[in-house]
Design an enzyme around this catalytic site. Sequence first.
Site, PDB file in Angstrom:
ATOM      1  N   TYR A 186     -17.159  14.625 -15.404  1.00  0.00           N
ATOM      2  CA  TYR A 186     -17.544  13.212 -15.361  1.00  0.00           C
ATOM      3  C   TYR A 186     -18.646  13.007 -14.317  1.00  0.00           C
ATOM      4  O   TYR A 186     -18.605  13.615 -13.233  1.00  0.00           O
ATOM      5  CB  TYR A 186     -16.295  12.401 -15.016  1.00  0.00           C
ATOM      6  CG  TYR A 186     -16.496  10.918 -15.080  1.00  0.00           C
ATOM      7  CD1 TYR A 186     -16.721  10.271 -16.295  1.00  0.00           C
ATOM      8  CD2 TYR A 186     -16.464  10.142 -13.925  1.00  0.00           C
ATOM      9  CE1 TYR A 186     -16.904   8.902 -16.353  1.00  0.00           C
ATOM     10  CE2 TYR A 186     -16.638   8.770 -13.981  1.00  0.00           C
ATOM     11  CZ  TYR A 186     -16.863   8.162 -15.191  1.00  0.00           C
ATOM     12  OH  TYR A 186     -17.033   6.808 -15.242  1.00  0.00           O
TER      13      TYR A 186
ATOM     14  N   ASP B  50      -8.597  16.749 -15.621  1.00  0.00           N
ATOM     15  CA  ASP B  50      -8.886  15.353 -15.969  1.00  0.00           C
ATOM     16  C   ASP B  50      -8.567  15.201 -17.459  1.00  0.00           C
ATOM     17  O   ASP B  50      -9.261  15.733 -18.316  1.00  0.00           O
ATOM     18  CB  ASP B  50     -10.364  15.053 -15.675  1.00  0.00           C
ATOM     19  CG  ASP B  50     -10.738  13.599 -15.981  1.00  0.00           C
ATOM     20  OD1 ASP B  50     -10.057  12.966 -16.809  1.00  0.00           O
ATOM     21  OD2 ASP B  50     -11.727  13.118 -15.408  1.00  0.00           O
TER      22      ASP B  50
ATOM     23  N   LYS C 205      -9.145   3.778 -19.497  1.00  0.00           N
ATOM     24  CA  LYS C 205      -9.499   4.142 -20.867  1.00  0.00           C
ATOM     25  C   LYS C 205      -8.273   3.999 -21.783  1.00  0.00           C
ATOM     26  O   LYS C 205      -7.741   2.922 -21.906  1.00  0.00           O
ATOM     27  CB  LYS C 205     -10.100   5.555 -20.874  1.00  0.00           C
ATOM     28  CG  LYS C 205     -11.106   5.814 -19.737  1.00  0.00           C
ATOM     29  CD  LYS C 205     -12.392   5.012 -19.850  1.00  0.00           C
ATOM     30  CE  LYS C 205     -13.234   5.029 -18.580  1.00  0.00           C
ATOM     31  NZ  LYS C 205     -13.580   6.326 -18.019  1.00  0.00           N
TER      32      LYS C 205
ATOM     33  N   ARG D 298       0.839  -1.213   0.000  1.00  0.00           N
ATOM     34  CA  ARG D 298       0.000   0.000   0.000  1.00  0.00           C
ATOM     35  C   ARG D 298       0.869   1.255   0.000  1.00  0.00           C
ATOM     36  O   ARG D 298       0.463   2.328  -0.423  1.00  0.00           O
ATOM     37  CB  ARG D 298      -0.991   0.013   1.172  1.00  0.00           C
ATOM     38  CG  ARG D 298      -1.856   1.281   1.222  1.00  0.00           C
ATOM     39  CD  ARG D 298      -3.196   1.124   1.945  1.00  0.00           C
ATOM     40  NE  ARG D 298      -3.093   0.341   3.153  1.00  0.00           N
ATOM     41  CZ  ARG D 298      -2.547   0.753   4.301  1.00  0.00           C
ATOM     42  NH1 ARG D 298      -2.089   1.983   4.400  1.00  0.00           N
ATOM     43  NH2 ARG D 298      -2.484  -0.050   5.342  1.00  0.00           N
TER      44      ARG D 298
HETATM   45  C1  PLP Z   1     -14.028   6.882 -16.778  1.00  0.00           C
HETATM   46  C2  PLP Z   1     -13.718   8.269 -16.385  1.00  0.00           C
HETATM   47  C3  PLP Z   1     -13.456   8.612 -15.044  1.00  0.00           C
HETATM   48  C4  PLP Z   1     -13.548   7.607 -13.924  1.00  0.00           C
HETATM   49  O1  PLP Z   1     -12.618   6.593 -14.043  1.00  0.00           O
HETATM   50  P1  PLP Z   1     -12.815   5.090 -13.490  1.00  0.00           P
HETATM   51  O2  PLP Z   1     -11.563   4.428 -13.897  1.00  0.00           O
HETATM   52  O3  PLP Z   1     -14.047   4.537 -14.128  1.00  0.00           O
HETATM   53  O4  PLP Z   1     -12.980   5.197 -12.006  1.00  0.00           O
HETATM   54  C5  PLP Z   1     -13.129   9.924 -14.773  1.00  0.00           C
HETATM   55  N1  PLP Z   1     -13.077  10.865 -15.738  1.00  0.00           N
HETATM   56  C6  PLP Z   1     -13.342  10.577 -17.023  1.00  0.00           C
HETATM   57  C7  PLP Z   1     -13.285  11.655 -18.040  1.00  0.00           C
HETATM   58  C8  PLP Z   1     -13.671   9.274 -17.392  1.00  0.00           C
HETATM   59  O5  PLP Z   1     -13.949   8.994 -18.674  1.00  0.00           O
END
Ligand code: PLP
Length: 405
Positions: free
Chosen positions: A112, A184, A209, A59
């Site tokens: 998001y 983000d 992603k 961790r």
């Molecule tokens: C999918 C996504 C998230 C969240 O990510 P997870 O891996 O599903 O927790 C945050 N911001 C954007 C733009 C996303 O597409």
Amino acid sequence: MGNKFIQKETAIIHTGYDSLQHHDSLSIPLYQTSTFVFPSAEQGERRFVGEEQGNIYSRLGNPTVRILEERIAELENGSSALAFGSGMAAVSAALIHVTKTGDHVLCSRGIYGCTFGLLNMLQEKYNISHSFNAMSTEQEIEESIKPETVCLYVETPINPTMEIVDLELVCRVASRHGLKVIVDNTFSSPYLQNPLDFGADYVLHSATKYINGHGDVIAGLLIGKDAEDMMNLRLTVQKDIGGIISPFDAWLILRGLKTLHVRMDRHSENAQNLVAFLQSSPLVDQIYYPFDPAHPQYAIAKKQMKSGGGLISFTIHGGKEVAQFLMNSLEMIKIAVSLGDAETLIQHPATMTHSVIPETEREQMGISNSLLRVSVGLEHVDDIRADLEQAFTKVENHLAETVQN
Ligand SMILES: *Cc1c(COP(=O)(O)O)cnc(C)c1O
């Protein structure tokens, strides 16, 4: 290792890993262990007080995870990075790190869905407020900054409307007011856009992603520009809240990441090609793609992104029923949320990713019932186009029948 490469394509493959330190293994080893053995009691003591480098407990750090963190920090031109068990764990760590009770967060016009949920929870439980702003001019941002504002939270391109926020502009205003900027960067990946270069303080990704790119991991990454601040984040929010990544997931991401540049180039190329096809379809009303010259912020997109990426949104004549009929008519393209995979995916934001947002607010954000979002995959573009084409034909026939009856 700290080796610097001239080009991102090389760093994607090599940064942070030295085979000679890992039994000459070409591939990065997976250290699937929860804890580490101290050579002696005294060394254990020294590691705990930070007098000796070395592993303690996964961790707090793990060699496989550390390679991923070092590599991603390099790709975002940051000083260090932290890996998390999900994108949302990275989002929440960043927001918890920069705020305290009474503070205010100014957000871009769209964020998001779960980040929206998190901000509502922070508001209810800890009195940390937030508001939204289009952030299109300096004046617009300045008017929304309150004495208690501590940070600007930005997504660009905005999901799913593909609006672009001018990073250079936002960071300029933020620095004038001493505010932190969190971006983000999930939609662009570190290959297409690097917000720290424009003055942002933190960049985060849902590594689920594009970074992993193979649809088999949920993970998040947070990159910062100040190493000391990031160490503080590691030893407080990450250690004590504990949203860490598993070594196996870090290993899978390192494996997926190796082809990021090749994949992103193809995602963008396929998407650019499909935009042209969608423009020719009479059923399509509006198209949202950052590198479409008709996009109102095309010039800003070109300034801060290397290419347009793999996401296209478009509206279809006829609202929800027609949108759903189109989705059900597709044969190869999969109906799924998420994005950045090899497979082309389509989703309906109003009933899926953005269904928790009240309809009036959703409409204000430009997310109508006619809006569809496509994550353009890596299949041959002719096959993606052919699938859309046959589905459009089915929709047209369906509409003609409905009119007749
Ligand atoms: C999918 C996504 C998230 C969240 O990510 P997870 O891996 O599903 O927790 C945050 N911001 C954007 C733009 C996303 O597409």
